[in-house]
Design a protein around this motif. Sequence first.
Motif, PDB file in Angstrom:
ATOM      1  N   ASP A 124       0.787   0.757   5.957  1.00 31.12           N
ATOM      2  CA  ASP A 124       1.808  -0.292   5.978  1.00 31.12           C
ATOM      3  C   ASP A 124       1.221  -1.671   5.719  1.00 31.12           C
ATOM      4  O   ASP A 124       1.873  -2.688   5.988  1.00 31.12           O
ATOM      5  CB  ASP A 124       2.526  -0.307   7.334  1.00 31.12           C
ATOM      6  CG  ASP A 124       3.511   0.845   7.466  1.00 31.12           C
ATOM      7  OD1 ASP A 124       3.979   1.345   6.430  1.00 31.12           O
ATOM      8  OD2 ASP A 124       3.795   1.260   8.603  1.00 31.12           O
ATOM      9  N   ALA A 125      -0.003  -1.705   5.176  1.00 31.64           N
ATOM     10  CA  ALA A 125      -0.666  -2.990   4.937  1.00 31.64           C
ATOM     11  C   ALA A 125       0.025  -3.757   3.814  1.00 31.64           C
ATOM     12  O   ALA A 125       0.732  -3.193   2.985  1.00 31.64           O
ATOM     13  CB  ALA A 125      -2.138  -2.755   4.587  1.00 31.64           C
ATOM     14  N   VAL A 126      -0.233  -5.072   3.818  1.00 32.36           N
ATOM     15  CA  VAL A 126       0.325  -6.021   2.849  1.00 32.36           C
ATOM     16  C   VAL A 126       1.854  -5.940   2.880  1.00 32.36           C
ATOM     17  O   VAL A 126       2.526  -5.574   1.906  1.00 32.36           O
ATOM     18  CB  VAL A 126      -0.197  -5.770   1.414  1.00 32.36           C
ATOM     19  CG1 VAL A 126       0.104  -6.976   0.523  1.00 32.36           C
ATOM     20  CG2 VAL A 126      -1.678  -5.466   1.397  1.00 32.36           C
TER      21      VAL A 126
ATOM     22  N   LEU B  79      -6.250   6.051   5.657  1.00 32.39           N
ATOM     23  CA  LEU B  79      -5.602   4.750   5.828  1.00 32.39           C
ATOM     24  C   LEU B  79      -5.056   4.544   7.231  1.00 32.39           C
ATOM     25  O   LEU B  79      -5.064   3.431   7.758  1.00 32.39           O
ATOM     26  CB  LEU B  79      -4.467   4.606   4.806  1.00 32.39           C
ATOM     27  CG  LEU B  79      -4.881   4.407   3.341  1.00 32.39           C
ATOM     28  CD1 LEU B  79      -3.657   4.547   2.431  1.00 32.39           C
ATOM     29  CD2 LEU B  79      -5.532   3.042   3.145  1.00 32.39           C
ATOM     30  N   GLY B  80      -4.563   5.619   7.850  1.00 29.70           N
ATOM     31  CA  GLY B  80      -3.936   5.474   9.158  1.00 29.70           C
ATOM     32  C   GLY B  80      -2.757   4.524   9.072  1.00 29.70           C
ATOM     33  O   GLY B  80      -1.963   4.558   8.128  1.00 29.70           O
TER      34      GLY B  80
ATOM     35  N   ALA C 188      -5.173  13.411   2.827  1.00 31.47           N
ATOM     36  CA  ALA C 188      -6.489  12.795   2.981  1.00 31.47           C
ATOM     37  C   ALA C 188      -6.382  11.274   2.944  1.00 31.47           C
ATOM     38  O   ALA C 188      -7.009  10.568   3.744  1.00 31.47           O
ATOM     39  CB  ALA C 188      -7.423  13.299   1.880  1.00 31.47           C
ATOM     40  N   LEU C 189      -5.573  10.757   2.019  1.00 32.23           N
ATOM     41  CA  LEU C 189      -5.396   9.309   1.929  1.00 32.23           C
ATOM     42  C   LEU C 189      -4.678   8.755   3.151  1.00 32.23           C
ATOM     43  O   LEU C 189      -5.042   7.688   3.676  1.00 32.23           O
ATOM     44  CB  LEU C 189      -4.601   8.967   0.655  1.00 32.23           C
ATOM     45  CG  LEU C 189      -5.350   9.170  -0.669  1.00 32.23           C
ATOM     46  CD1 LEU C 189      -4.380   9.074  -1.840  1.00 32.23           C
ATOM     47  CD2 LEU C 189      -6.459   8.137  -0.812  1.00 32.23           C
ATOM     48  N   LEU C 190      -3.646   9.462   3.609  1.00 34.05           N
ATOM     49  CA  LEU C 190      -2.938   9.013   4.808  1.00 34.05           C
ATOM     50  C   LEU C 190      -3.851   9.042   6.027  1.00 34.05           C
ATOM     51  O   LEU C 190      -3.788   8.153   6.885  1.00 34.05           O
ATOM     52  CB  LEU C 190      -1.706   9.886   5.046  1.00 34.05           C
ATOM     53  CG  LEU C 190      -0.559   9.734   4.031  1.00 34.05           C
ATOM     54  CD1 LEU C 190       0.542  10.733   4.321  1.00 34.05           C
ATOM     55  CD2 LEU C 190      -0.013   8.310   4.061  1.00 34.05           C
TER      56      LEU C 190
ATOM     57  N   VAL D 129       0.831  -1.198   0.000  1.00 33.35           N
ATOM     58  CA  VAL D 129       0.000   0.000   0.000  1.00 33.35           C
ATOM     59  C   VAL D 129       0.869   1.252   0.000  1.00 33.35           C
ATOM     60  O   VAL D 129       0.630   2.206  -0.769  1.00 33.35           O
ATOM     61  CB  VAL D 129      -0.962   0.006   1.196  1.00 33.35           C
ATOM     62  CG1 VAL D 129      -1.732   1.318   1.269  1.00 33.35           C
ATOM     63  CG2 VAL D 129      -1.931  -1.165   1.101  1.00 33.35           C
ATOM     64  N   ALA D 130       1.881   1.296   0.839  1.00 36.46           N
ATOM     65  CA  ALA D 130       2.768   2.461   0.908  1.00 36.46           C
ATOM     66  C   ALA D 130       3.506   2.676  -0.411  1.00 36.46           C
ATOM     67  O   ALA D 130       3.773   3.816  -0.806  1.00 36.46           O
ATOM     68  CB  ALA D 130       3.774   2.284   2.045  1.00 36.46           C
TER      69      ALA D 130
END
Length: 726
Positions: A337-339, A332-333, A327-329, A200-201
């Motif tokens: 760092d997902a996946v 996502l919070g 806004a996206l950060l 994701v990052a």
Amino acid sequence: MTNGEHIKGIAARAAVWSARHRTLAILGWIAFVVGATILSGQIGVREAGYADQGHGDSARADLIVEEAGFPERPAGEMVIVQNRAGTDRAAAVADLTRQLTATADVLDVQPAIESADQRSSLITFSIAGDNDTAKERVGASLDTVARVQAAHPGLYIAQGGDASGDKLIGDDLNEGMHRLSMLSIPVTLGILLVAFGAVVAALLPVALAVTAVIAAIGLLAAASRLAPTVDATMHVMLLVGLAVGVDYCLFYIRRERDERRNGADPHRALVIAAQTSGRSIWISGLTVIVAMAGMFLTFDTTFTSFGVGTILVVATAVLGSLTVLPALLSALGDRVDAVKIPGMYRRRSDGRVWHALLGAVLAKPLLSAVLAVGALAVLAAPVLDLRTKAEGLEDLSPSAPIVQAYKAVNEAFPSKASPADVVVRASSVQDAGFTRTRTAFEQAVQASGGRLTGPVEVRVNPAGTVAIVSVGLADAAALTTLRQDVVPATFGGLPGATALVTGEAAGNADFNARLEASLPWVFGFVLGLAFLLLLVSFRSVVVALTGVVLNLLSVAAAYGMLVFVFQYGHFAGLLDFQPSSGITNWMPLFLFIILFGLSMDYHVFVLSRIREGHDRGLSTRDAVREGIGRTAGVITSAAVVMVAVFALFATLPLASMKQVGIGLAAAVLLDATIIRAVLLPAVMALLGERNWWLPRWLGWLPQVAHEPPPLPGTRTDDSRRLVPVP
């Protein structure tokens, strides 16, 4: 907003607003990209015409021809039949003439003419239909020539011309550009996957950079109404947009992630990232835009188009980084760092190699500075031998069959390969006075000692007021003879007449003259405004001057490497080019502007982090250690992305594009290693507190906070962690 928190700066305010209204910010960005794309489709892009792109006498001559109403000529082609092994050419010439006459879409096959050395024959013909689409119909003639060559293996038989050149060279270049566009995105994504270790990052910077490029290309349609665009502009926009878009997101995301790992809550981490990295993005983007605006001072259509395109894509990337990215950060919070990728994801990069190098540099700053300057001087030394030249056959792949054909024609029939055109406008070009002057011109050509070559060909417009007189040029000095001696002494004497020289050689000479005249203005504009922006941002004359000088060093080293590779011929086999007498004439100016703009990304980002530490009370040496140490990882990742994308240009078939790729990749690599990791910390360590010198009379400059204020009831320790006030 946390109670009592003070938000300062455009970037921080934009981030807080976007975090509060993240759905609106995300949908607004999508609507902006889609709207710009629809706009482009509705109004189209206005492309620069042939007459828009010239300079000097050749441009005025082209405009006269364009307004004179000459009937459009079909695309011209030529086939050379050359004796290289003692074989008789007569049968092959007869066979070729017969088959070409019977070939579809082939018109006006002319009798063969012989070269001066009697070793070559040349047959000329035309392709039926519109000149602009002739490449779509030239295939039949190419097949015919290939059949005749196969039937006469003892001869060299090859075709070249407008349509075949567009098909074989243009299609090859377009295919290479398309391949580069398709490769650059997965290559960038792959590097970011390694840098972040999380899918994701890694996707966020690529997604924002690509959408920024798409939106900017859409906006280019509207901008082209004021400044017509050229074909290569969109490729340059992709190059610059991908570089700055990924860099800006990388800086922002890394800082937000670092603050979260230092103990800040999601909102506070976002605010700190906005007030630090966001502010750096704002300053860096403005500096890049200023640098790109320097292209306007060339008053050249191609450079102006590049300037408009790069300014649009950088401004769009800045807008996206300061609005939709927060806004996206926020949405996502920690899921950013997902996946995670096993074996690659690390909560914090220790950067042991960079810290060890930095420790050595700060321990011996004078020695480090001397070694760094010495290395850069060695790399830049060939720049003393830098020469420029116009693009020509030598800039194409030497293995391309059509390039070999053009070379053979140019050597055997120089007047046919690239003739000069004398455009004469008068009340009449069909009267006795013009006829006498034309005869005098032909006599002057014969008396030129071989510099000007015949036969002299004349075309007259339907109104009988404009004539195009074509003559061959044997060498570069022939153009000077034609312009300064022959034309003034002949057509220049016609009462009320205008006589101007155009053609490929004349156009190149006028372009070079325009570039030489604009160089001091462009360099002065870019260097002066970059200095002022750094001065205002960091309130230090020394920091601003250091930034300009360091960037000039990286540009000089890049120039030196271009000379080493492309003039001296190193790695010619590996890169598939042939060494030439000089670098492409527009390359030094183009690279200077692009490199100076892009290198400011790193410089502003690093200096902001150093100034941040200094504003917290650290000594200059400690601030340098912390600032460079904490940014080494992200700068390495950003530099690897840029170097990889730029290096892809070296795979294109045109030498000028290879020069762009090698020059940019080399400069970014040097900038991120020798300049930022060695020379910058060494110089700043040597200067100490003198880095922040500002004359009293400049005390009115605005105070810019580089260190975000801590939350009420807390402070930041030396490692940037929030701790309660005792």
